[in-house]
Design a protein around this motif. Structure first.
Motif, PDB file in Angstrom:
ATOM      1  N   ASP A 389       0.915  -1.283  -0.062  1.00 52.31           N
ATOM      2  CA  ASP A 389       0.019   0.036   0.028  1.00 52.31           C
ATOM      3  C   ASP A 389       0.906   1.157   0.094  1.00 52.31           C
ATOM      4  N   ARG A 390       1.051   1.672  -1.255  1.00 55.11           N
ATOM      5  CA  ARG A 390       2.049   2.886  -1.236  1.00 55.11           C
ATOM      6  C   ARG A 390       1.648   4.139  -0.679  1.00 55.11           C
ATOM      7  N   GLU A 391       0.253   4.434  -0.190  1.00 54.70           N
ATOM      8  CA  GLU A 391       0.045   5.701   0.539  1.00 54.70           C
ATOM      9  C   GLU A 391       0.188   5.311   2.059  1.00 54.70           C
ATOM     10  N   ALA A 392      -0.273   4.156   2.501  1.00 53.05           N
ATOM     11  CA  ALA A 392      -0.260   3.694   3.845  1.00 53.05           C
ATOM     12  C   ALA A 392       1.245   3.382   4.175  1.00 53.05           C
ATOM     13  N   HIS A 393       1.803   2.899   3.280  1.00 52.78           N
ATOM     14  CA  HIS A 393       3.206   2.510   3.499  1.00 52.78           C
ATOM     15  C   HIS A 393       3.149   1.304   4.697  1.00 52.78           C
ATOM     16  N   MET A 394       2.530   0.312   3.861  1.00 52.59           N
ATOM     17  CA  MET A 394       2.150  -1.007   4.735  1.00 52.59           C
ATOM     18  C   MET A 394       2.213  -2.096   3.478  1.00 52.59           C
ATOM     19  N   ALA A 395       2.740  -3.377   4.094  1.00 58.18           N
ATOM     20  CA  ALA A 395       2.788  -4.572   3.065  1.00 58.18           C
ATOM     21  C   ALA A 395       2.369  -5.560   3.939  1.00 58.18           C
ATOM     22  N   GLU A 396       2.160  -6.654   3.138  1.00 58.98           N
ATOM     23  CA  GLU A 396       1.830  -7.955   3.537  1.00 58.98           C
ATOM     24  C   GLU A 396       2.976  -8.875   3.610  1.00 58.98           C
ATOM     25  N   GLY A 459      19.287   4.298  20.369  1.00 53.13           N
ATOM     26  CA  GLY A 459      19.875   2.879  20.389  1.00 53.13           C
ATOM     27  C   GLY A 459      19.538   1.931  21.514  1.00 53.13           C
ATOM     28  N   TYR A 460      18.618   2.628  22.490  1.00 52.36           N
ATOM     29  CA  TYR A 460      18.337   1.789  23.492  1.00 52.36           C
ATOM     30  C   TYR A 460      17.117   0.902  23.294  1.00 52.36           C
ATOM     31  N   SER A 461      16.249   0.835  24.293  1.00 53.15           N
ATOM     32  CA  SER A 461      14.985   0.167  23.893  1.00 53.15           C
ATOM     33  C   SER A 461      13.886   0.845  22.870  1.00 53.15           C
ATOM     34  N   GLY A 462      13.702  -0.079  22.165  1.00 55.65           N
ATOM     35  CA  GLY A 462      12.845   0.422  20.843  1.00 55.65           C
ATOM     36  C   GLY A 462      11.336   0.753  21.368  1.00 55.65           C
ATOM     37  N   ASN A 463      11.304   1.753  22.194  1.00 54.46           N
ATOM     38  CA  ASN A 463       9.945   1.972  22.876  1.00 54.46           C
ATOM     39  C   ASN A 463       9.340   3.773  22.818  1.00 54.46           C
ATOM     40  N   ASN A 464       9.786   4.253  21.558  1.00 53.99           N
ATOM     41  CA  ASN A 464       9.376   5.573  21.519  1.00 53.99           C
ATOM     42  C   ASN A 464       8.169   5.372  20.714  1.00 53.99           C
ATOM     43  N   PRO A 465       6.893   6.074  21.411  1.00 53.53           N
ATOM     44  CA  PRO A 465       5.564   5.937  20.781  1.00 53.53           C
ATOM     45  C   PRO A 465       5.283   7.174  19.915  1.00 53.53           C
ATOM     46  N   GLU A 466       6.222   8.017  19.779  1.00 51.39           N
ATOM     47  CA  GLU A 466       5.706   9.255  19.002  1.00 51.39           C
ATOM     48  C   GLU A 466       5.671   9.039  17.653  1.00 51.39           C
ATOM     49  N   PRO A 467       7.139   8.721  17.085  1.00 50.25           N
ATOM     50  CA  PRO A 467       6.826   9.050  15.254  1.00 50.25           C
ATOM     51  C   PRO A 467       5.937   7.595  14.816  1.00 50.25           C
ATOM     52  N   ASN A 468       5.179   8.391  13.924  1.00 48.38           N
ATOM     53  CA  ASN A 468       4.281   7.226  13.239  1.00 48.38           C
ATOM     54  C   ASN A 468       4.034   7.706  11.803  1.00 48.38           C
ATOM     55  N   HIS A 469       3.328   6.678  11.109  1.00 45.49           N
ATOM     56  CA  HIS A 469       2.924   7.205   9.406  1.00 45.49           C
ATOM     57  C   HIS A 469       1.457   6.730   9.525  1.00 45.49           C
ATOM     58  N   GLN A 470       0.840   7.822   9.353  1.00 47.18           N
ATOM     59  CA  GLN A 470      -0.799   7.606   9.286  1.00 47.18           C
ATOM     60  C   GLN A 470      -1.309   6.580  10.398  1.00 47.18           C
ATOM     61  N   GLY A 471      -0.796   7.044  11.543  1.00 44.81           N
ATOM     62  CA  GLY A 471      -1.172   6.179  13.005  1.00 44.81           C
ATOM     63  C   GLY A 471      -0.437   5.133  13.076  1.00 44.81           C
ATOM     64  N   VAL A 472       0.214   4.674  12.165  1.00 42.24           N
ATOM     65  CA  VAL A 472       1.043   3.486  12.474  1.00 42.24           C
ATOM     66  C   VAL A 472       2.451   3.877  13.045  1.00 42.24           C
ATOM     67  N   SER A 473       2.768   3.362  14.171  1.00 45.88           N
ATOM     68  CA  SER A 473       4.080   3.569  14.795  1.00 45.88           C
ATOM     69  C   SER A 473       5.018   2.713  14.096  1.00 45.88           C
TER      70      SER A 473
END
Length: 793
Positions: A389-396, A459-473
Motif C-alpha cells: 500500500d503505497r499511501e499507507a506504507h504498509m505491506a503484507e 539505540g536503547y529500548s525500541g519503545n518510543n511511541p511518538e513517530p508514526n506514519h498515518q497512525g502506525v508507529s
C-alpha cells in the motif's frame, strides 16, 4: 630440526594394512605393557602417587583393557630393542629429564613405528632443547606460569574421546595450571580447556582459549598430553584417574579415538559459485538463506537486491518503488551446476531514499517440507510487491508453499498456497527476520522481525511511541515484539496441513482465548525477539536455537539501560525473551511514554513486564521474561553489572564483568547456526567428525572480532538462560578475511556431514562479486589406531 606433523597419513596407512589383511607390526604385544619414566630428582610424593595410579589403572576395568606397568628413572631403557616391548611410554614428573642423542633417537623411532606417548604435567619441561620433543608434547610451559596449586574450572569440550568421555562438563579441581609459550590450538586436538576467569592465571595467560589437555597423531604414532597432574592429590581424584586412563587406553592401542577433529589443516573450504555474469543473477542473488534436500541439493534465496549498479526506485509515487527480484537458486553437488529456479517480485530492493534507508523486506526465508523428496513442497517467507500500500506504507508478509518441478528444475509460482499472512510497516527501517525450520512433529517455526526503527530511542529500548506514519508507529516495538496480539517480533509455530492451511499445535505461548479473546495470537511460540534472522531446530530434542540482533547503543546508560546486546538463545518451551523490555540475562530497560518520550519512567520488571504503550492492542500484563544464554555488546561478551536492592544493574562500565570473554562485539549482527548431529551410519568421507556432535554453531555476519564459534551447553539449564560451558573459535576452519567468508549470512550441515555457508558479499542490498555459496569439508581421516592395529581385537 624439522618437526614432522602427520595428521592423516598414519591412519591411512593403518587402514590400508587392515584392508589388505596384513598383520600389525607395531610396538608392544597382545598383552600390553606401559613404561612410566620419571626424573631421578622428581618430587618423590607426587611421583610415587602417579606411578601407583598408573599401576592401579592398568589393573582396572574389563580384562580386554588391562595392561602391565613398569616404571623407571633410568634413561638407559630408551633403546630400540627395549622400547619395542611397550605399547605406550609415559613421561611422569619428568621436569629437567634429558635423554642423550641415542636415547632420543630410540624414542623417535619408537613413535614413528606407531608407538604411543603420554605426557603428564611437567613432562612438557623434559628434553628442553629438542624441537622434536616439543612437537611430541605440543607446546612448552611459559616461564611465568603460576607455580602454586589453584582451584579452577576445566571445560571438557570433547565428549567422545576416551580420556574425557563421561567427565563433568564443568570440572572444578585443584592443580598447577601452566601457561604456554605458544598456544597449540589448531595444531593439536584439544579435549579440555581451563577457564581462566576461575583462577589467577598470571600475566602471560592465554585468555579464554587456554588448552590444558590435548592429543594428536604425531610422526607415525599417538601422543596425548595433559597439563594437569601437577599435585600429588591429583592422582587420587576419580575424575583425573578416568582422564588419565582414557589417555593410556588410546596410546596403548586398547581404544580408538579421533585426535584430528580440531586440527585446522584437516578442513577444506571451497567456494562453489563463481560471480554472476554482468547485470545478471545467474549464480546467486542477494544471499539470505538456504536449506538442503536429502539428496544434497542446496536451495538458497536472494532477498531482493540486484547487482551493485542496478537502479533502485525510491519514489513512493512510482508504482515500482522497491521492486526487486527474490531469487531461488539450486546448487546440485552431483553436477556442480547452479540453476535459477525462480524469481519472485518482492518489495525489498531498497538501499536508500527518505525513511527507507534500510528496509529489509523481500524474500527472507526458505525451508523444504520434511517430505520434500515425495511432495516437492518448498515454503518461502516473503513480502510480495503486489500487496504493498503505497499511501499507507504498509505491506503484507506471508509464508507460502510452492511446488518445485524436479523435471524442469523450476519453482511453480502458480502453485502458491498462502499459509499465513500479516501486515508489516514499510515506512521505515527495519527487521524482517526470516528464519524457518521444522521439528520432528512437522511443526513449522517462523521467525519474524519487529519491523521497528532504531533511530528514535538513542539505540536503547525500541519503545518510543511518538513517530508514526498515518497512525502506525514505526519506533515502538511494544506495538510489535512486545505485543501479544501481533505476529511481528516473534517466533511462530504452526502445523501446515496438506490442503495449504495450518493448525496450531498445543503448547504455544497463548491459546487466543485469553481475556475472552482478541488479545492474543495462538500462533505465537516465542515473543520478545528483535530480528531473528536465523533459527534451527535440533532434530533429536526439538529444542529451538535462535539468535537476534540488538539495538544500536554503543555503551550502557545508567538512565536507559544496557548497550546493544546481540543475543543467542536455546528455547525449550514457549516463552517471552524480553525485547523491548529486558535483554541479556534479564537486564531491564527504562520505560518511556507520551506526552514526552524523552523523559525516563520506571524500570521494566522482568518478572512481570507490562505493555502500557498507546499502540498496544494486546495484553497489558505479559508473561515473565526468560534470560538468554549468550549476549554481547561492543565491550565484549556477557556484560553483567552489580544490582541494587531492586535488582536494577548499575550499568556503569567500570563495574562491568564479562561473563563470556570469548566474545567480542562492535559492528555486530548475529547469525545463529545449526546444532550438529553426527550420523554414525554415513558413508561420507567429508563429514565433520563425531567430536562436533551436539555442539551449537553461533556466528556473526561480520568476520572481524565477532563470534564464529562452536559452543557446548549444559542441558540441565540451557532452556533457562544457562551460560555455555565451553566455546571454541571456528575462524581458522570457516576462513575469515580477504579471500574467505567475510559476511556470514547462513550455514547448515548437509546430509553428508559437510557444512554449506552463504557469504553475503560486500556492501548491502545487492549481490556482488563476493556473494557466494561455500562448502567446508573434513579431510582428516578416521579415528586411530585402525581396527586391525588394536592391541586386543
Amino acid at each position: 630440526m624439522l618437526i614432522t606433523l602427520l595428521g592423516t597419513a598414519p591412519a591411512a596407512a593403518e587402514n590400508d594394512r587392515a584392508a589388505a589383511g596384513q598383520a600389525s607390526r607395531l610396538p608392544g604385544a597382545q598383552d600390553p605393557r606401559v613404561l612410566v619414566f620419571h626424573g631421578a630428582d622428581a618430587p618423590e610424593d607426587r611421583t610415587r602417587a602417579g606411578v601407583e595410579a598408573v599401576e592401579a589403572l592398568g589393573a582396572e576395568g574389563p580384562a580386554a583393557e588391562r595392561f602391565a606397568v613398569e616404571s623407571t628413572d633410568d634413561p638407559s631403557v630408551f633403546t630400540p630393542t627395549e622400547l619395542t616391548a611397550f605399547n605406550a611410554v609415559v613421561f611422569l614428573s619428568a621436569e629437567g629429564a634429558v635423554l642423550d642423542a641415542a636415547q632420543e633417537s630410540a624414542l623417535q623411532n619408537y613413535v614413528r613405528s606407531g608407538g604411543g606417548f603420554v605426557g603428564v604435567h611437567d613432562a612438557a619441561r623434559a628434553q628442553p632443547e629438542s624441537e622434536w620433543f616439543t612437537g611430541l608434547i605440543g607446546s612448552r610451559p611459559d616461564a611465568g606460569s603460576p607455580a602454586d596449586p589453584q582451584r579452577a574450572v576445566v571445560e571438557v569440550g570433547d565428549r567422545v574421546n576416551p580420556a574425557t568421555r563421561g567427565l563433568p562438563l564443568e570440572w572444578a579441581r585443584n592443580d598447577v595450571w601452566f601457561d604456554w609459550e605458544s598456544n597449540p590450538t589448531g595444531e593439536v586436538h584439544t579435549v579440555a580447556r581451563v577457564r581462566e576467569r576461575t583462577y589467577e592465571p598470571g600475566e602471560d595467560a592465554e585468555g579464554w582459549d587456554h588448552p590444558i589437555s590435548w592429543c594428536r597423531d604425531y610422526d607415525g604414532g599417538r601422543s596425548f598430553y595433559t597439563g594437569m597432574g601437577g599435585t600429588e592429590a591429583s592422582f587420587g581424584e576419580a575424575n583425573f584417574r578416568k582422564h588419565l586412563r582414557g589417555a593410556l587406553l588410546w596410546t596403548s592401542r586398547l581404544a580408538r579415538a579421533d585426535c584430528q577433529a580440531t586440527i585446522t589443516d584437516n578442513y577444506a573450504a571451497e567456494r562453489l559459485t563463481p560471480p554472476n555474469q554482468p547485470e545478471a543473477l545467474d549464480q546467486i542473488g542477494e544471499p539470505h538463506g538456504l536449506d538442503i534436500a536429502d539428496d544434497g541439493r542446496v536451495f538458497y534465496i536472494g532477498r531482493g537486491g540486484q547487482w551493485s549498479n542496478a537502479p533502485v526506485v525510491t519514489d513512493w509515487n512510482d508504482p515500482d518503488i522497491g521492486l526487486g527480484p527474490g531469487t531461488v537458486h539450486v546448487y546440485d553437488p552431483a553436477t556442480e551446476e547452479v540453476t535459477l529456479a525462480a524469481s519472485l517480485e518482492v518489495f525489498g530492493n531498497k538501499g536508500g531514499g527518505g525513511e527507507l534507508v534500510k528496509i529489509e523486506e523481500g524474500l527472507v526465508g526458505i525451508v523444504l517440507d520434511p517430505d520434500f523428496e515425495d511432495n516437492n513442497w518448498i515454503y518461502l517467507h516473503w513480502t510480495p510487491h503486489s500487496e504493498i500500500d503505497r499511501e499507507a506504507h504498509m505491506a503484507e508478509r506471508r509464508v507460502s508453499r510452492f511446488t518445485f518441478d524436479p523435471e524442469s528444475g523450476q519453482l511453480d509460482l502458480a502453485s502458491e498456497a498462502v499459509l499465513l499472512a500479516w501486515p508489516v510497516q514499510i515506512h521505515s527501517c527495519c527487521h524482517a527476520g526470516g528464519g524457518m525450520d521444522f521439528d520432528s512433529e512437522g511443526n513449522l517455526y517462523i521467525a519474524t522481525g519487529d519491523t521497528n526503527s532504531s533511530q528514535f530511542s538513542d539505540g536503547y529500548s525500541g519503545n518510543n511511541p511518538e513517530p508514526n506514519h498515518q497512525g502506525v508507529s514505526f519506533a515502538d516495538a511494544r506495538r510489535t515484539a512486545g505485543n501479544t496480539n501481533n505476529l511481528n517480533g516473534k517466533i511462530l509455530r504452526i502445523h501446515p496441513e496438506d490442503d495449504g492451511t495450518y493448525t496450531v499445535p498445543e503448547g504455544n505461548l497463548f491459546t487466543g482465548e485469553e481475556e475472552g479473546g482478541g488479545k492474543t495470537r495462538p500462533e505465537i511460540y516465542v515473543m520478545g525477539v528483535r530480528n531473528p534472522a536465523r533459527i534451527a531446530v535440533d532434530p533429536e530434542t526439538d529444542w529451538l536455537y535462535a539468535g537476534w540482533v540488538g539495538p544500536d547503543a554503543g555503551e550502557p546508560s545508567s538512565t536507559w539501560g544496557p548497550a546493544k546486546y546481540d543475543t543467542f538463545a536455546v528455547i525449550t518451551e514457549a516463552g517471552n525473551r524480553g525485547w523491548p523490555y529486558c535483554m541479556g540475562n534479564r537486564q531491564p530497560y527504562r520505560d518511556r511514554n507520551l506526552p514526552d518520550p524523552t523523559q525516563p519512567l520506571d524500570w521494566y520488571d522482568c518478572d512481570a513486564p507490562r505493555n502500557e504503550s498507546p499502540h498496544n492492542d494486546g495484553l497489558v500484563e505479559l508473561p515473565p521474561i526468560t534470560g538468554n544464554n549468550i549476549w554481547y555488546s561492543p565491550q565484549g561478551g556477557g556484560p553483567d553489572y552489580p544490582r541494587n536492592a531492586d535488582g536494577i544493574p548499575s550499568y556503569e562500565l567500570d563495574e562491568q564483568e564479562l561473563l563470556l570473554p570469548w566474545l567480542t562485539g562492535g559492528g555486530q549482527a548475529t547469525m545463529s547456526g545449526p546444532l550438529y548431529r553426527y550420523d554414525e551410519g554415513t558413508a561420507s568421507d567429508v563429514a565433520w567428525p563425531a567430536y562436533w556432535d551436539g555442539k551449537w554453531f553461533v556466528g556473526d555476519f561480520y568476520d572481524a572480532d565477532q563470534p564464529r564459534h562452536a559452543v557446548v551447553m549444559d542441558p540441565s539449564n540451557a532452556g533457562n538462560g544457562g551460560l555455555p560451558v565451553h566455546a571454541e573459535s571456528l575462524d581458522a576452519i570457516i576462513p575469515v578475511g580477504d579471500g574467505g567468508i567475510r559476511n556470514l549470512m547462513d550455514w547448515k550441515f548437509a546430509p553428508d556431514g559437510s557444512l554449506y555457508v552463504l557469504d553475503y558479499g560486500r556492501g548491502f542490498f545487492n549481490a556482488d562479486s563476493e556473494s557466494a555459496l561455500w562448502r567446508i569439508t573434513y579431510q582428516g581421516g578416521p579415528a586411530t589406531p585402525a581396527p586391525a592395529d588394536l592391541a586386543r581385537r
